[in-house]
Motif scaffolding. Structure first.
Motif, short mmCIF file in Angstrom:
data_model
loop_
_atom_site.label_atom_id
_atom_site.label_comp_id
_atom_site.label_asym_id
_atom_site.label_seq_id
_atom_site.Cartn_x
_atom_site.Cartn_y
_atom_site.Cartn_z
N VAL A 10 -55.05 31.73 12.63
CA VAL A 10 -54.66 30.25 12.33
C VAL A 10 -53.80 29.98 11.13
O VAL A 10 -54.68 30.07 10.02
N MET A 11 -52.65 29.41 10.97
CA MET A 11 -51.96 29.10 9.71
C MET A 11 -52.10 27.42 9.50
O MET A 11 -51.60 26.59 10.46
N ILE A 12 -52.73 27.16 8.39
CA ILE A 12 -53.04 25.65 8.15
C ILE A 12 -51.94 25.24 7.61
O ILE A 12 -51.43 25.94 6.27
N VAL A 13 -51.44 24.05 7.72
CA VAL A 13 -50.63 23.16 6.84
C VAL A 13 -50.88 21.90 6.68
O VAL A 13 -51.14 21.12 7.44
N GLU A 14 -51.39 21.61 5.23
CA GLU A 14 -51.90 20.01 4.85
C GLU A 14 -50.52 19.26 4.48
O GLU A 14 -49.69 19.73 3.98
N LYS A 15 -50.84 18.20 5.25
CA LYS A 15 -49.77 17.34 4.72
C LYS A 15 -49.93 16.18 4.04
O LYS A 15 -51.21 15.82 4.35
N ASP A 16 -49.46 15.75 3.04
CA ASP A 16 -49.83 14.51 2.35
C ASP A 16 -49.27 13.25 2.98
O ASP A 16 -48.16 13.15 3.53
N ASN A 17 -50.38 12.32 2.94
CA ASN A 17 -49.81 10.84 3.29
C ASN A 17 -49.83 10.15 2.15
O ASN A 17 -50.13 10.42 0.98
N MET A 18 -49.55 8.78 2.62
CA MET A 18 -49.22 7.71 1.33
C MET A 18 -50.38 7.72 0.58
O MET A 18 -50.46 7.43 -0.65
N ILE A 19 -51.66 7.59 1.28
CA ILE A 19 -53.05 7.38 0.55
C ILE A 19 -53.30 8.35 -0.56
O ILE A 19 -53.63 7.94 -1.52
N LYS A 20 -53.15 9.89 0.03
CA LYS A 20 -53.57 10.77 -0.84
C LYS A 20 -52.53 10.85 -2.07
O LYS A 20 -53.08 11.09 -3.10
N PHE A 21 -51.41 10.68 -1.73
CA PHE A 21 -50.35 10.65 -2.94
C PHE A 21 -50.66 9.48 -3.81
O PHE A 21 -50.78 9.90 -5.18
N SER A 22 -50.82 8.34 -3.37
CA SER A 22 -51.25 7.08 -4.27
C SER A 22 -52.49 7.52 -4.97
O SER A 22 -52.74 7.21 -6.15
N VAL A 23 -53.59 7.98 -4.43
CA VAL A 23 -54.58 8.35 -5.18
C VAL A 23 -54.51 9.39 -6.28
O VAL A 23 -55.04 9.24 -7.33
N ARG A 24 -53.72 10.29 -5.83
CA ARG A 24 -53.50 11.45 -6.86
C ARG A 24 -52.70 10.78 -8.00
O ARG A 24 -53.22 11.03 -9.18
#
Length: 100
Positions: free
Chosen positions: A35-49
């Motif tokens: 299985v290939m995993i693709v993590e997508k950023d959402n607005m909350i992760k982006f803001s926290v980072r």
């Protein structure tokens, strides 16, 4: 022998980085190898980072400025005497406050 093809070398490096990222993600999410995993950023992760990065930069700047002030106050005699006076005054205030 000629030079290496830089595009080929860059592609191989990207593939190795992607493989190591997939390995870390498989361990994190406990997913099988096929299985290939693709993590997508959402607005909350982006803001926290972004907020965490800004806080780290701000703390680094503050530490740098305090270091400069400390070095300057130790190098020059007038500021050194003032610093020692302020430190002794602060210790007296703490003793009063804590009733020691």
């Amino acid at each position: 022998m000629g030079k290496f093809n830089r595009q080929l070398v860059n592609e191989i490096k990207k593939e190795k980085e992607q493989e190591s990222a997939q390995l870390k993600l498989r361990e994190k999410y406990e997913v099988p190898e096929d299985v290939m995993i693709v993590e997508k950023d959402n607005m909350i992760k982006f803001s926290v980072r972004i907020i965490a990065t800004l806080i780290k930069i701000t703390i680094g700047i503050i530490i740098f400025l305090l270091t400069v002030v400390g070095i300057v106050s130790l190098v020059f005699p007038e500021t050194r005497n003032e610093l020692i006076f302020q430190l002794s005054n602060t210790l007296m205030q703490l003793k009063k406050f804590l009733n020691i």
